[in-house]
Design a protein around this motif. Structure first.
Motif, PDB file in Angstrom:
ATOM      1  N   LYS A 186       2.077  -4.014  -4.537  1.00 21.26           N
ATOM      2  CA  LYS A 186       1.661  -4.455  -3.212  1.00 21.26           C
ATOM      3  C   LYS A 186       0.156  -4.651  -3.210  1.00 21.26           C
ATOM      4  O   LYS A 186      -0.594  -3.793  -3.663  1.00 21.26           O
ATOM      5  N   ARG A 187      -0.280  -5.797  -2.695  1.00 20.60           N
ATOM      6  CA  ARG A 187      -1.705  -6.078  -2.568  1.00 20.60           C
ATOM      7  C   ARG A 187      -2.050  -6.052  -1.086  1.00 20.60           C
ATOM      8  O   ARG A 187      -1.424  -6.744  -0.283  1.00 20.60           O
ATOM      9  N   GLU A 188      -3.018  -5.252  -0.706  1.00 18.65           N
ATOM     10  CA  GLU A 188      -3.419  -5.104   0.692  1.00 18.65           C
ATOM     11  C   GLU A 188      -4.139  -6.368   1.179  1.00 18.65           C
ATOM     12  O   GLU A 188      -4.695  -7.121   0.384  1.00 18.65           O
TER      13      GLU A 188
END
Length: 90
Positions: free
Chosen positions: A54-56
């Motif tokens: 997951k990339r913020e």
């Protein structure tokens, strides 16, 4: 190596037709994609593990204008090589 070269290599190594090798390669890629879509992971012992990271959300800059833009959060595919693959290339 691109997909066609991979298919040719699989066909030659497994002594099967290119059509059968293409179906096998497509089936493997489809299985990995489907599993990752469902937030699963695929582990091929000795080769590596495909998973989802997951990339913020973050701020970035437009290189043309220099203006600040918002970059949305995203799910990204990840690959972690296994011990066998690491040893094979070193």
């Amino acid at each position: 190596m691109n997909k066609n070269e991979l298919i040719e290599h699989v066909a030659k190594t497994a002594d099967i037709s290119k059509t059968a090798a293409a179906r096998a390669v497509d089936a493997m890629m489809g299985a990995v994609t489907t599993t990752l879509k469902e937030d699963g992971s695929v582990t091929l012992v000795g080769f590596g593990t495909f998973s989802v990271g997951k990339r913020e959300a973050r701020r970035g800059r437009d290189p043309r204008t220099g203006s600040v833009i918002e970059i949305g959060a995203a799910r990204v595919p990840k690959f972690r090589p296994g011990k066998g693959l690491k040893e094979a290339i070193n």
